[in-house]
Every structure is written in structure tokens, then in C-alpha cells.
Motif scaffolding. Structure first.
Motif, PDB file in Angstrom:
ATOM      1  N   THR A   1      37.229  37.979  52.492  1.00 28.37           N
ATOM      2  CA  THR A   1      36.787  36.842  51.695  1.00 28.37           C
ATOM      3  C   THR A   1      37.998  36.117  51.119  1.00 28.37           C
ATOM      4  OG1 THR A   1      34.780  38.032  51.117  1.00 28.37           O
ATOM      5  CG2 THR A   1      35.331  36.155  49.763  1.00 28.37           C
ATOM      6  N   SER A   2      38.078  34.817  51.340  1.00 25.25           N
ATOM      7  CA  SER A   2      39.251  34.058  50.905  1.00 25.25           C
ATOM      8  C   SER A   2      39.456  34.165  49.397  1.00 25.25           C
ATOM      9  CB  SER A   2      39.126  32.591  51.337  1.00 25.25           C
ATOM     10  OG  SER A   2      37.953  32.001  50.828  1.00 25.25           O
ATOM     11  N   ARG A   3      38.378  34.082  48.634  1.00 24.49           N
ATOM     12  CA  ARG A   3      38.498  34.174  47.187  1.00 24.49           C
ATOM     13  C   ARG A   3      39.037  35.544  46.764  1.00 24.49           C
ATOM     14  NH1 ARG A   3      35.892  31.466  42.828  1.00 24.49           N
ATOM     15  NH2 ARG A   3      35.926  32.707  40.910  1.00 24.49           N
ATOM     16  N   ALA A   4      38.517  36.599  47.381  1.00 22.96           N
ATOM     17  CA  ALA A   4      38.962  37.946  47.035  1.00 22.96           C
ATOM     18  C   ALA A   4      40.431  38.155  47.392  1.00 22.96           C
ATOM     19  CB  ALA A   4      38.095  38.983  47.745  1.00 22.96           C
ATOM     20  N   LEU A   5      40.871  37.532  48.495  1.00 28.23           N
ATOM     21  CA  LEU A   5      42.276  37.641  48.884  1.00 28.23           C
ATOM     22  C   LEU A   5      43.162  36.962  47.843  1.00 28.23           C
ATOM     23  CD1 LEU A   5      44.288  38.562  51.083  1.00 28.23           C
ATOM     24  CD2 LEU A   5      44.027  36.297  52.115  1.00 28.23           C
TER      25      LEU A   5
ATOM     26  N   GLN B   1      40.363  37.692  59.984  1.00 23.06           N
ATOM     27  CA  GLN B   1      39.263  36.745  59.841  1.00 23.06           C
ATOM     28  C   GLN B   1      38.988  36.472  58.364  1.00 23.06           C
ATOM     29  OE1 GLN B   1      34.876  37.292  60.481  1.00 23.06           O
ATOM     30  NE2 GLN B   1      35.272  36.003  62.267  1.00 23.06           N
ATOM     31  N   LEU B   2      38.899  35.196  58.031  1.00 24.82           N
ATOM     32  CA  LEU B   2      38.626  34.783  56.658  1.00 24.82           C
ATOM     33  C   LEU B   2      37.252  34.125  56.562  1.00 24.82           C
ATOM     34  CD1 LEU B   2      42.024  33.190  55.512  1.00 24.82           C
ATOM     35  CD2 LEU B   2      41.029  35.344  54.733  1.00 24.82           C
ATOM     36  N   TYR B   3      36.575  34.418  55.462  1.00 21.76           N
ATOM     37  CA  TYR B   3      35.307  33.788  55.135  1.00 21.76           C
ATOM     38  C   TYR B   3      35.502  32.978  53.871  1.00 21.76           C
ATOM     39  CZ  TYR B   3      30.805  33.426  52.745  1.00 21.76           C
ATOM     40  OH  TYR B   3      29.703  32.967  52.061  1.00 21.76           O
ATOM     41  N   GLY B   4      35.004  31.741  53.865  1.00 19.19           N
ATOM     42  CA  GLY B   4      35.134  30.941  52.661  1.00 19.19           C
ATOM     43  C   GLY B   4      34.249  29.719  52.699  1.00 19.19           C
ATOM     44  N   VAL B   5      33.971  29.153  51.526  1.00 21.02           N
ATOM     45  CA  VAL B   5      33.109  27.970  51.418  1.00 21.02           C
ATOM     46  C   VAL B   5      33.776  26.841  50.641  1.00 21.02           C
ATOM     47  CG1 VAL B   5      31.026  29.374  51.532  1.00 21.02           C
ATOM     48  CG2 VAL B   5      32.004  28.816  49.307  1.00 21.02           C
TER      49      VAL B   5
ATOM     50  N   TYR C   1      42.533  27.015  51.498  1.00 24.68           N
ATOM     51  CA  TYR C   1      43.940  26.609  51.610  1.00 24.68           C
ATOM     52  C   TYR C   1      44.840  27.629  50.927  1.00 24.68           C
ATOM     53  CZ  TYR C   1      48.235  23.924  51.138  1.00 24.68           C
ATOM     54  OH  TYR C   1      49.552  23.525  51.187  1.00 24.68           O
ATOM     55  N   ASP C   2      44.478  28.036  49.715  1.00 24.03           N
ATOM     56  CA  ASP C   2      45.296  29.002  48.981  1.00 24.03           C
ATOM     57  C   ASP C   2      45.367  30.344  49.709  1.00 24.03           C
ATOM     58  OD1 ASP C   2      45.734  27.133  47.012  1.00 24.03           O
ATOM     59  OD2 ASP C   2      44.212  27.931  45.644  1.00 24.03           O
ATOM     60  N   ALA C   3      44.254  30.760  50.304  1.00 19.05           N
ATOM     61  CA  ALA C   3      44.234  32.040  51.009  1.00 19.05           C
ATOM     62  C   ALA C   3      45.147  32.002  52.229  1.00 19.05           C
ATOM     63  CB  ALA C   3      42.805  32.382  51.423  1.00 19.05           C
ATOM     64  N   VAL C   4      45.085  30.922  52.992  1.00 22.73           N
ATOM     65  CA  VAL C   4      45.931  30.841  54.188  1.00 22.73           C
ATOM     66  C   VAL C   4      47.393  30.668  53.799  1.00 22.73           C
ATOM     67  CG1 VAL C   4      46.361  29.581  56.331  1.00 22.73           C
ATOM     68  CG2 VAL C   4      44.010  29.962  55.570  1.00 22.73           C
ATOM     69  N   ARG C   5      47.671  29.938  52.723  1.00 22.71           N
ATOM     70  CA  ARG C   5      49.051  29.859  52.243  1.00 22.71           C
ATOM     71  C   ARG C   5      49.571  31.233  51.842  1.00 22.71           C
ATOM     72  NH1 ARG C   5      52.195  25.597  50.777  1.00 22.71           N
ATOM     73  NH2 ARG C   5      53.668  27.344  50.534  1.00 22.71           N
ATOM     74  N   MET C   6      48.714  32.057  51.250  1.00 20.03           N
ATOM     75  CA  MET C   6      49.104  33.425  50.903  1.00 20.03           C
ATOM     76  C   MET C   6      49.411  34.230  52.170  1.00 20.03           C
ATOM     77  SD  MET C   6      46.911  36.076  48.566  1.00 20.03           S
ATOM     78  CE  MET C   6      47.308  37.830  48.471  1.00 20.03           C
ATOM     79  N   VAL C   7      48.593  34.038  53.216  1.00 19.30           N
ATOM     80  CA  VAL C   7      48.852  34.693  54.502  1.00 19.30           C
ATOM     81  C   VAL C   7      50.225  34.287  55.027  1.00 19.30           C
ATOM     82  CG1 VAL C   7      48.139  34.815  56.927  1.00 19.30           C
ATOM     83  CG2 VAL C   7      46.419  34.956  55.109  1.00 19.30           C
ATOM     84  N   VAL C   8      50.534  32.995  54.922  1.00 21.91           N
ATOM     85  CA  VAL C   8      51.815  32.478  55.398  1.00 21.91           C
ATOM     86  C   VAL C   8      52.972  32.978  54.537  1.00 21.91           C
ATOM     87  CG1 VAL C   8      53.198  30.376  55.658  1.00 21.91           C
ATOM     88  CG2 VAL C   8      50.817  30.426  56.462  1.00 21.91           C
ATOM     89  N   ASP C   9      52.863  32.794  53.228  1.00 25.94           N
ATOM     90  CA  ASP C   9      53.970  33.101  52.327  1.00 25.94           C
ATOM     91  C   ASP C   9      54.296  34.593  52.297  1.00 25.94           C
ATOM     92  OD1 ASP C   9      54.062  30.430  51.740  1.00 25.94           O
ATOM     93  OD2 ASP C   9      53.006  30.601  49.819  1.00 25.94           O
ATOM     94  N   GLU C  10      53.275  35.442  52.464  1.00 26.72           N
ATOM     95  CA  GLU C  10      53.490  36.879  52.377  1.00 26.72           C
ATOM     96  C   GLU C  10      53.454  37.563  53.738  1.00 26.72           C
ATOM     97  OE1 GLU C  10      51.119  38.662  49.255  1.00 26.72           O
ATOM     98  OE2 GLU C  10      51.280  36.856  48.013  1.00 26.72           O
ATOM     99  N   ASN C  11      53.429  36.757  54.794  1.00 29.90           N
ATOM    100  CA  ASN C  11      53.486  37.267  56.167  1.00 29.90           C
ATOM    101  C   ASN C  11      52.421  38.343  56.405  1.00 29.90           C
ATOM    102  OD1 ASN C  11      54.431  37.564  58.820  1.00 29.90           O
ATOM    103  ND2 ASN C  11      55.919  39.146  58.243  1.00 29.90           N
TER     104      ASN C  11
ATOM    105  N   ALA D   1      53.922  27.559  59.416  1.00 32.71           N
ATOM    106  CA  ALA D   1      54.339  28.824  60.019  1.00 32.71           C
ATOM    107  C   ALA D   1      53.936  28.932  61.484  1.00 32.71           C
ATOM    108  CB  ALA D   1      53.729  29.992  59.238  1.00 32.71           C
ATOM    109  N   GLY D   2      53.269  27.907  62.001  1.00 31.43           N
ATOM    110  CA  GLY D   2      52.836  27.954  63.392  1.00 31.43           C
ATOM    111  C   GLY D   2      51.740  28.969  63.652  1.00 31.43           C
ATOM    112  N   ILE D   3      50.976  29.304  62.619  1.00 32.21           N
ATOM    113  CA  ILE D   3      49.886  30.272  62.761  1.00 32.21           C
ATOM    114  C   ILE D   3      48.647  29.554  63.291  1.00 32.21           C
ATOM    115  CG2 ILE D   3      48.274  31.743  61.471  1.00 32.21           C
ATOM    116  CD1 ILE D   3      50.550  32.526  59.646  1.00 32.21           C
TER     117      ILE D   3
END
Length: 379
Positions: free
Chosen positions: A52-56, A79-83, A89-99, A145-147
Motif C-alpha cells: 500500500t502506497s500510504r503504508a510505505l 507492486q503498489l496499490y494506491g488511490v 508520487y511520494d511512494a514511488v519517490r521513496m522507492v527511487v530515493d532509497e533504491n 531513475a529510469g524505473i
């Protein structure tokens, strides 16, 4: 067995997926242990449990534990779930920033009532503008990040509210790297049969990115038939591998045009089951890991002549030593039974999709459903 279809290699962003097979995220199933077990049988793209994007973003402890990959797992697929576009956006940025991952898949296919009643999962693509904003937010956050970002959805809410063609066009236009379609509506859940014709229609609609098909792939031959009949670029396998991780070995052989191996004997299944227990123990510890294995027992033993009392004991196993004793009581020479073929997992029944009040009134409404993510922290 039909011959492997002659297709171009499946590429998702910078990654070549060969064979063109993706493990579907399944809650409580596709943890790092199960993914490793499946990867030992064949190549492909193996997606973790839905996050869940919010939980991440809120760094929920259970969610952070779920975001784990083997050192040699590549690409790492989440896989991310979000509404909410901002939260996504914040969740995917966290994925990028923290690899945290190399690929992000987005879930718009979940038909569970507790998700759809708040406008999430397979209810959300009906809101075309909101759907587009969420996908665009993820793509924008991942781009530096090209993800690659991929999107999975269903045919629609029900037969009267079909959304997959619009969803495919929107995902393509907003920069998704691929789309995947489960050939059922949310109302069908997992009942009946998947409509592969809808996968073909989506492939005709979406031309610039790969289209993957999902639904009723329970054997390697099913995968080849789906690709040849729909023209899709790859397949997504979910329930078909439950208690059957060697399906990925079969798929690898089939796509290479090689003979598919015969199903394993009961002795071989016992070794797979024991390996699964070891990997779960490494991931969770023995007590929790062996207990988690219980949910897989019926699928591993499906069709084999194992008495009801022994099946019951397998379903209550709590230690590796106890598991070893039970496995020692099985006849290793029993061949793989024909009864083990075919559909796996819960079929359930079709039903009316539970939606927020007034949800169907305006498909162009882009407002974020109120409280849609609040009950789903922790994945």
C-alpha cells in the motif's frame, strides 16, 4: 503441446523478460521465500506482494518487512496499490530515493469488497481522470531513475461498466511501460472463465507498449494458447503456481520450444515442500515460517492419494522436525496425478461489486475517494 509462438522478446523498460512470464502478486503468498522457490525453476519477472502506497510512505513496520528481496533477485519488482496521486508520487519517490526496487507495478485489479467499496482496486479505472493522474504521478516519480512503471487492471466493474480499453489507452498515453489485463470483471472475481478475447481487444488498442494477459493459465500449454490466440506479448501467472512452483520450469521449456517435463512424483513434491519450508524459515523464523506453510499444503498434495487424517496433520504442522516426520510417511514413488491438473486456488462466485455511493454517476470525477487507503496499512 503446441509450439512456442514466434514473438519478439518481452521488454519492460530496460529489462528483457525471457521467457515472457510474470508472477502475479498474491497477498500472503508471493513473499521473498516463495519468489525464490519459483525463481529456482525458471526465469521471468517475479513481483512481490502488494504494498500500500500510504503504508510505505508512513513506514509501517509490516510493510517495510514485506519490501525485501534476495541479493540476486533482479529486477526487483514491487507492486503498489494506491488511490491518491500525491501519495503514489511520494511512494514511488521513496522507492527511487532509497533504491527499494527496479520496477513498479500498479494494482487496479483487486476485486475484494473492502477495497472496491472505497473506490480502490478494480473500481478505480472507471474514474478515468483519477486513474490517469495516479499513473502519471507514478511515472513522473520513477522517471529520473529510469524505473519502468506497469499497470494491471481488469475488464471492468461488470459487464455494464467495461473500462479496460480506456485504461489501456490512458496508461499508454501517460508513460506506462506495459499493461496487464486479467480477463474478468470485478463482479466475476475468480469465478467462471477468463475472457481472453478482451486481452486480444486490448492488444489491438494498445500498440506502443507490451500487453500482458492474465487469467486461467494453469499449465504451460495455457500460456502458449493465450499468446497465440490473443497476440499478447507475455503472460501473468497467479493461482496456477499455487503449490506448483515447477510451473515456471514448464513455462521456460515451452517458450523455448522444448518438451515440457512430466509432473513430479510425490517424492519430488515432498522435496519442493521441504525447500519451501526452509526458505520460509529463513525469512520468518521456524515457528512463523512453518505455520505460514500450512496454507500451501492442500495445493501441494492435491490429487495425491494422501489420507484425510494425514492431510489434516500436514495442515496443522508447526515445526520442521514434525514436517520431516510427515513427509517420511509419504510414498515417494507415487506419480503425479491427473487430478492435480487444472484450476487452482479459490474460484468463489460472482457477485455485485460493492462501490461508494454515487461512484458510477460521473466517470470524469477526479476527486480522491475519501479514506480509501486508511484500512490497508501494512500492505
Amino acid at each position: 503441446m503446441s509450439l512456442a509462438p514466434a514473438t519478439a522478446p518481452l521488454r519492460i523498460g530496460p529489462y528483457e523478460v525471457d521467457p515472457p512470464v510474470v508472477l502475479a502478486p498474491m497477498a500472503g503468498i508471493t513473499n521473498v521465500a516463495f519468489r525464490r522457490l519459483c525463481r529456482e525453476y525458471g526465469a521471468g519477472l517475479y513481483v512481490c506482494e502488494m504494498i500500500t502506497s500510504r503504508a510505505l510512505v508512513e513506514r509501517h513496520p509490516t510493510t517495510l518487512q514485506m519490501v525485501s528481496f534476495d541479493a540476486d533477485e533482479s529486477p526487483r519488482s514491487m507492486q503498489l496499490y494506491g488511490v491518491d496521486p500525491a501519495t503514489m508520487y511520494d511512494a514511488v519517490r521513496m522507492v527511487v530515493d532509497e533504491n527499494l526496487a527496479d520496477h513498479v507495478d500498479m494494482n487496479f485489479g483487486c476485486p475484494v469488497p473492502k477495497v472496491t467499496r472505497k473506490g480502490g482496486g478494480s473500481a478505480l479505472p472507471y474514474k478515468r481522470r483519477l486513474f490517469g493522474r495516479i499513473v502519471q504521478a507514478a511515472v513522473r516519480a520513477a522517471e529520473p531513475a529510469g524505473i519502468p512503471v506497469t499497470v494491471k487492471f481488469r475488464v471492468g466493474i461488470d459487464d455494464e461498466h467495461v473500462t479496460h480499453l480506456d485504461a489501456g489507452r490512458i496508461a499508454e498515453d501517460t508513460g506506462a511501460a506495459a499493461v496487464a489485463l486479467h480477463g474478468r470483471t470485478a463482479a466475476q472475481r475468480y469465478s467462471g472463465t477468463a475472457d481472453w478475447d478482451q486481452v486480444a481487444r486490448l492488444k489491438e488498442t494498445v500498440r506502443s507498449i507490451p500487453v500482458l494477459g492474465n487469467g486461467d493459465i494453469f499449465s504451460a500449454d495455457d500460456a502458449l494458447k493465450m499468446m497465440s490466440s490473443t497476440g499478447c506479448d507475455g503472460v501473468v501467472v497467479g493461482r496456477g503456481c499455487l503449490g506448483r512452483p515447477w510451473l515456471f520450469r514448464d513455462l521456460q521449456a515451452a517458450f523455448a520450444g522444448e518438451p515440457v517435463p512430466e509432473g513430479p512424483s510425490l517424492g519430488e513434491v515432498s522435496r519442493v515442500l521441504r525447500r519451501h519450508a526452509e526458505l520460509l524459515t529463513e525469512h520468518m523464523g521456524e515457528d512463523k515460517g512453518v505455520r505460514d506453510l500450512r496454507k500451501h499444503m492442500a495445493q501441494y498434495l492435491r490429487g495425491f492419494p494422501v489420507g484425510s487424517e494425514l492431510r489434516k496433520r500436514f495442515g496443522l504442522v508447526s515445526t520442521l522436525a514434525e514436517l520431516d516426520d510427515l513427509l517420511a510417511g509419504l510414498d515417494p514413488d507415487v506419480p503425479f496425478p491427473a487430478e492435480a491438473e487444472g484450476p487452482r486456488g479459490r474460484q468463489g462466485s460472482a457477485g455485485k461489486v460493492v462501490l461508494p455511493e454515487g461512484w458510477l454517476d460521473d466517470p470524469e470525477d477526479s476527486s480522491v475517494p475519501e479514506g480509501a487507503e486508511l484500512d490497508h496499512n501494512g500492505g
